[in-house]
Design an enzyme around this catalytic site. Structure first.
Site, PDB file in Angstrom:
ATOM      1  N   ARG A   1      21.076  46.646  43.942  1.00 20.74           N
ATOM      2  CA  ARG A   1      20.502  45.381  44.401  1.00 20.74           C
ATOM      3  C   ARG A   1      20.773  45.101  45.880  1.00 20.74           C
ATOM      4  O   ARG A   1      20.158  44.219  46.460  1.00 20.74           O
ATOM      5  CB  ARG A   1      20.969  44.203  43.521  1.00 20.74           C
ATOM      6  CG  ARG A   1      22.448  43.942  43.564  1.00 20.74           C
ATOM      7  CD  ARG A   1      22.873  43.005  42.449  1.00 20.74           C
ATOM      8  NE  ARG A   1      23.105  41.651  42.899  1.00 20.74           N
ATOM      9  CZ  ARG A   1      23.698  40.709  42.168  1.00 20.74           C
ATOM     10  NH1 ARG A   1      24.083  40.965  40.924  1.00 20.74           N
ATOM     11  NH2 ARG A   1      23.895  39.512  42.636  1.00 20.74           N
TER      12      ARG A   1
ATOM     13  N   GLU B   1      23.935  41.081  31.328  1.00 22.51           N
ATOM     14  CA  GLU B   1      23.579  41.618  32.645  1.00 22.51           C
ATOM     15  C   GLU B   1      23.340  43.116  32.626  1.00 22.51           C
ATOM     16  O   GLU B   1      22.971  43.688  33.650  1.00 22.51           O
ATOM     17  CB  GLU B   1      24.712  41.352  33.639  1.00 22.51           C
ATOM     18  CG  GLU B   1      25.084  39.908  33.773  1.00 22.51           C
ATOM     19  CD  GLU B   1      26.068  39.679  34.893  1.00 22.51           C
ATOM     20  OE1 GLU B   1      25.630  39.412  36.013  1.00 22.51           O
ATOM     21  OE2 GLU B   1      27.285  39.779  34.644  1.00 22.51           O
TER      22      GLU B   1
ATOM     23  N   HIS C   1      27.615  26.014  61.026  1.00 20.60           N
ATOM     24  CA  HIS C   1      27.700  24.693  60.408  1.00 20.60           C
ATOM     25  C   HIS C   1      26.500  23.838  60.759  1.00 20.60           C
ATOM     26  O   HIS C   1      26.005  23.066  59.946  1.00 20.60           O
ATOM     27  CB  HIS C   1      28.988  23.987  60.865  1.00 20.60           C
ATOM     28  CG  HIS C   1      30.171  24.429  60.059  1.00 20.60           C
ATOM     29  ND1 HIS C   1      31.456  24.275  60.484  1.00 20.60           N
ATOM     30  CD2 HIS C   1      30.242  25.013  58.858  1.00 20.60           C
ATOM     31  CE1 HIS C   1      32.271  24.756  59.562  1.00 20.60           C
ATOM     32  NE2 HIS C   1      31.559  25.216  58.571  1.00 20.60           N
TER      33      HIS C   1
ATOM     34  N   ASN D   1      19.886  39.109  37.938  1.00 21.58           N
ATOM     35  CA  ASN D   1      20.102  39.892  39.165  1.00 21.58           C
ATOM     36  C   ASN D   1      20.659  41.270  38.805  1.00 21.58           C
ATOM     37  O   ASN D   1      20.190  42.306  39.270  1.00 21.58           O
ATOM     38  CB  ASN D   1      21.067  39.187  40.116  1.00 21.58           C
ATOM     39  CG  ASN D   1      20.659  37.749  40.377  1.00 21.58           C
ATOM     40  OD1 ASN D   1      19.511  37.405  40.156  1.00 21.58           O
ATOM     41  ND2 ASN D   1      21.579  36.932  40.820  1.00 21.58           N
ATOM     42  N   ASP D   2      21.684  41.237  37.960  1.00 19.61           N
ATOM     43  CA  ASP D   2      22.261  42.517  37.553  1.00 19.61           C
ATOM     44  C   ASP D   2      21.458  43.198  36.453  1.00 19.61           C
ATOM     45  O   ASP D   2      21.351  44.421  36.423  1.00 19.61           O
ATOM     46  CB  ASP D   2      23.717  42.324  37.099  1.00 19.61           C
ATOM     47  CG  ASP D   2      24.656  42.297  38.293  1.00 19.61           C
ATOM     48  OD1 ASP D   2      24.501  43.165  39.168  1.00 19.61           O
ATOM     49  OD2 ASP D   2      25.514  41.413  38.360  1.00 19.61           O
TER      50      ASP D   2
ATOM     51  N   CYS E   1      20.770  32.495  34.289  1.00 20.39           N
ATOM     52  CA  CYS E   1      21.384  32.009  35.531  1.00 20.39           C
ATOM     53  C   CYS E   1      21.134  32.946  36.714  1.00 20.39           C
ATOM     54  O   CYS E   1      21.644  32.711  37.799  1.00 20.39           O
ATOM     55  CB  CYS E   1      22.879  31.784  35.334  1.00 20.39           C
ATOM     56  SG  CYS E   1      23.769  33.289  34.942  1.00 20.39           S
TER      57      CYS E   1
ATOM     58  N   ARG F   1      30.345  30.545  40.331  1.00 19.77           N
ATOM     59  CA  ARG F   1      30.846  31.880  40.690  1.00 19.77           C
ATOM     60  C   ARG F   1      32.204  31.689  41.354  1.00 19.77           C
ATOM     61  O   ARG F   1      32.277  31.193  42.473  1.00 19.77           O
ATOM     62  CB  ARG F   1      29.901  32.555  41.681  1.00 19.77           C
ATOM     63  CG  ARG F   1      28.507  32.887  41.148  1.00 19.77           C
ATOM     64  CD  ARG F   1      27.690  33.532  42.249  1.00 19.77           C
ATOM     65  NE  ARG F   1      26.530  34.246  41.751  1.00 19.77           N
ATOM     66  CZ  ARG F   1      25.286  33.768  41.810  1.00 19.77           C
ATOM     67  NH1 ARG F   1      25.049  32.583  42.334  1.00 19.77           N
ATOM     68  NH2 ARG F   1      24.272  34.489  41.351  1.00 19.77           N
TER      69      ARG F   1
ATOM     70  N   ARG G   1      32.426  30.891  35.466  1.00 24.78           N
ATOM     71  CA  ARG G   1      32.394  32.329  35.221  1.00 24.78           C
ATOM     72  C   ARG G   1      33.705  32.919  35.708  1.00 24.78           C
ATOM     73  O   ARG G   1      34.129  32.666  36.838  1.00 24.78           O
ATOM     74  CB  ARG G   1      31.235  32.972  35.956  1.00 24.78           C
ATOM     75  CG  ARG G   1      31.232  34.475  35.716  1.00 24.78           C
ATOM     76  CD  ARG G   1      30.064  35.145  36.325  1.00 24.78           C
ATOM     77  NE  ARG G   1      30.199  35.258  37.761  1.00 24.78           N
ATOM     78  CZ  ARG G   1      29.236  35.747  38.543  1.00 24.78           C
ATOM     79  NH1 ARG G   1      28.099  36.130  38.022  1.00 24.78           N
ATOM     80  NH2 ARG G   1      29.409  35.839  39.828  1.00 24.78           N
TER      81      ARG G   1
HETATM   82  C1  PEP Z   1      23.288  37.868  37.912  1.00 24.20           C
HETATM   83  O1  PEP Z   1      23.675  39.041  37.961  1.00 24.20           O
HETATM   84  O2  PEP Z   1      22.122  37.534  37.616  1.00 24.20           O
HETATM   85  C2  PEP Z   1      24.219  36.764  38.238  1.00 24.20           C
HETATM   86  C3  PEP Z   1      23.870  35.503  38.082  1.00 24.20           C
HETATM   87  O3  PEP Z   1      25.433  37.120  38.721  1.00 24.20           O
HETATM   88  P1  PEP Z   1      25.702  37.555  40.255  1.00 24.20           P
HETATM   89  O4  PEP Z   1      24.435  37.343  41.007  1.00 24.20           O
HETATM   90  O5  PEP Z   1      26.818  36.678  40.710  1.00 24.20           O
HETATM   91  O6  PEP Z   1      26.101  38.969  40.094  1.00 24.20           O
HETATM   92 MG    MG Z   2      25.802  39.415  37.998  1.00 22.18          MG
END
Ligand code: PEP
Ligand code: MG
Length: 579
Positions: free
Chosen positions: A471, A437, A194, A460-461, A508, A301, A337
């Site tokens: 990842r 994704e 914290h 990201n995905d 995103c 999320r 989401r």
């Molecule tokens: C992504 O995959 O880019 C994303 C925003 O979702 P997460 O990172 O929660 O899988």
């Molecule tokens: Mg994702």
């Protein structure tokens, strides 16, 4: 002699100042056996100490400035609750009675038991919460040791000092902020503690986890704390100090400029409005939204309503969490989401998809929701009900095929019908979007777009699945490349599909919050970015210094380049382009 010590970088920024050594740790405790007639007064002594601890924390809570980030009060409140909890108020009293021991020893016993319970917890975040229990117990121990205990730091002039301590509590951090300390260094703590979170939100440069900080650093010596790289420098020469002072001035100036952008709208020099929204993970994260100037939440999320807790949140708890955010957003949209469970985010230890060896390719995200529509429908009901309180959008994760959309929309319809018959209010036209994704979704984005109100690219995905790299596997991290020509092509296809269907396309994934890619994405036609609140002002600065008309051609050249190795230098050139 110069000394360079490295620790954990928890709060960036450079601080230069004289050391103030502080001992905030647990006092040494010994056991004394009590006679029967002494027990009553010992219990009273313990109870008075607990009351004093509670009053001490409450009085600090009152000194928190109104405009301070809300998590500060939340952390102090959690310490006040702990002081009031029977595990600290009652159990030690029973120990004094049963073992005829002094209050300090009883409290130490209880401390040891709690530590062993916390140590067995599997979740990293929960395990670090033992720090908070220890902070509260140490406070009571200090008071028992010195009945006239007043926080040492109340009376110390700390302005401009670097506080070096074994550990600091959130309450200490607040007191120090009130006294304008320059930075701090602790021996204990980690990035999730914290105190670390507070240091970040208060903007105090801090390095933690330097085991021998106090023996190594001397009272009153001049040190430099570089919170960005987790480094403390002592005994350095005049030249180094001057160099750091220059860097410090530059950083301050850059931060001041960024802060001034908070209420300025994001618009390119040739007049294109760009929407900048925030990614959040917890309802509590909304406190950061105000400072970031976010125009809503582009990605909430919701997994944390399900994982890292004993039971998943039910419909009402979800509804309350959503409403809490909607209230803060004051009319700006909230994109929720739906559950993205599976792969590295699992809440049910007994749940096993049919193929567990490759969880990222298994029953995750929307596939999982459609398999168990009970949980999914419950969440959709909560989202729909929340939509009566403000603008809300539904975002479906990891959609791969059009049939998943048909099925999801059918569950949404069932949820709407139920709510109608129960006479609950909701937005019947709630916008529904899908995350792009996986390559299949990007390649068929034009088909998906026909049934949706918006798309959001989860890079990201998308990068993970396009380049076939896990990842979370450190061994293949080096292959993770947002500028890979295939990734750029899939992003471009999605943007084109959105334009054709006349629906907005957001991004995103982390790529949207990385300033290295902002101009390229603008040139490709991205107009909605959703990123962590802390990166939004920097993105806005780039947007406001760019002209789309000058970015389009270079972006197309990058997309069509026949020499992929040149992409990085082409993107650098785009970023260096004058504005
Ligand atoms: C992504 O995959 O880019 C994303 C925003 O979702 P997460 O990172 O929660 O899988
Ligand atoms: Mg994702």
């Amino acid at each position: 002699m110069a000394l360079i010590i490295s620790g954990i970088d928890v709060s960036k920024g450079i601080a230069i100042g004289k050391v103030h050594l502080l001992n905030r740790g647990a006092p040494e405790v010994f056991e004394h056996k009590l006679k029967e007639h002494e027990i009553k007064s010992e219990i009273k002594r313990f109870q008075n100490a607990v009351d004093d601890a509670s009053n001490h924390l409450r009085s600090i809570r009152e000194t928190i400035p109104e405009d301070a980030p809300t998590e500060i009060a939340t952390f102090i409140d959690s310490h006040i609750l702990m002081v009031e909890d029977s595990m600290l108020r009652k159990v030690p009293v029973e120990i004094i009675r049963e073992q005829h021991c002094n209050a300090e020893w009883a409290l130490k016993n209880q401390h040891d038991k709690l530590v062993s319970v916390f140590e067995q917890m599997e979740d990293d975040y929960l395990r670090t919460r033992i720090n908070d229990v220890e902070h509260v117990i140490n406070l009571i121990q200090q008071i028992l040791k010195d009945q006239q205990y007043t926080a040492q730091i109340d009376i110390q002039p700390l302005k401009g000092r670097i506080v070096v301590a074994d550990d600091l509590t959130p309450a200490d951090t607040v007191l120090m902020q009130n006294q304008s300390i320059a930075g701090f260094v602790t021996e204990l703590g980690g990035p999730l503690s914290h105190t670390a979170i507070l240091a970040r939100s208060l903007g105090i440069p801090a390095v933690v986890g330097i085991q021998d900080a106090r023996p190594l650093l001397q009272q009153e010596e001049l040190v430099i704390v570089d919170g960005g790289i987790g480094m403390v420098l002592a005994g350095v020469g005049h030249k180094t100090i001057e160099d750091y002072r220059r860097r410090q001035r530059k950083q301050k100036e850059a931060r001041r400029k960024l802060r001034a952008l908070r209420d300025v709208s994001a618009k390119t020099r040739d007049g294109q409005r760009i929407i900048l929204q925030a990614n959040i993970e917890l309802a509590e994260d909304v406190s950061a939204l105000k400072q970031s100037g976010a125009e809503g939440v582009g990605l909430y999320r919701t997994e944390f309503l399900y994982i890292d807790r004993e039971e998943p949140a039910d419909e009402v708890e979800q509804l309350n969490a959503y409403r809490k955010i909607i209230r803060v957003l004051k009319g700006k949209p909230l994109t929720i989401r739906t559950l993205d469970l599976g792969a590295e985010k699992e809440f049910d230890p007994n749940f096993q998809g049919p193929l567990t060896q490759n969880p990222a390719l298994g029953l995750r995200a929307i596939r999982r929701s459609l398999k168990d529509t009970g949980l999914f429908k419950q969440q959709l009901r909560a989202i729909l009900r929340a939509s009566s309180s403000g603008p809300v959008r539904i975002l479906l994760p990891m959609v791969t095929s059009h049939i998943e959309l048909v099925q999801s929309l059918s569950v949404l319809k069932q949820a709407s019908r139920e709510l109608e018959s129960e006479q609950h209010q909701f937005d019947p036209d709630i916008p529904v979007g899908a995350m792009i994704e996986v390559p299949a979704a990007a390649l068929s984005a034009n088909i998906l777009a026909k049934q949706l109100d918006f798309l959001s690219i989860g890079t990201n995905d998308l990068i993970q699945y396009t380049l076939a790299i896990d990842r979370i596997d450190d061994q293949v991290n080096y292959l993770y490349d947002p500028l890979h020509p295939s990734v750029l092509k899939l992003i471009n296809l999605t943007l084109q599909a959105g334009r054709r269907a006349e629906i907005p396309v957001a991004m995103c994934g982390e790529m949207a919050g990385d300033p290295r890619y902002t101009r390229l994405l603008l040139g490709m036609g991205l107009q909605e970015f959703s990123a962590p609140p802390s990166s939004l002002l920097e993105i806005k600065q780039i947007v406001n210094r760019s002209r789309i008309s000058e970015l389009k051609k270079p972006a197309m050249r990058i997309l069509n380049t026949t020499v992929p190795d040149r992409i990085v230098s082409m993107v650098d050139a785009l970023n260096d382009q004058p504005y």
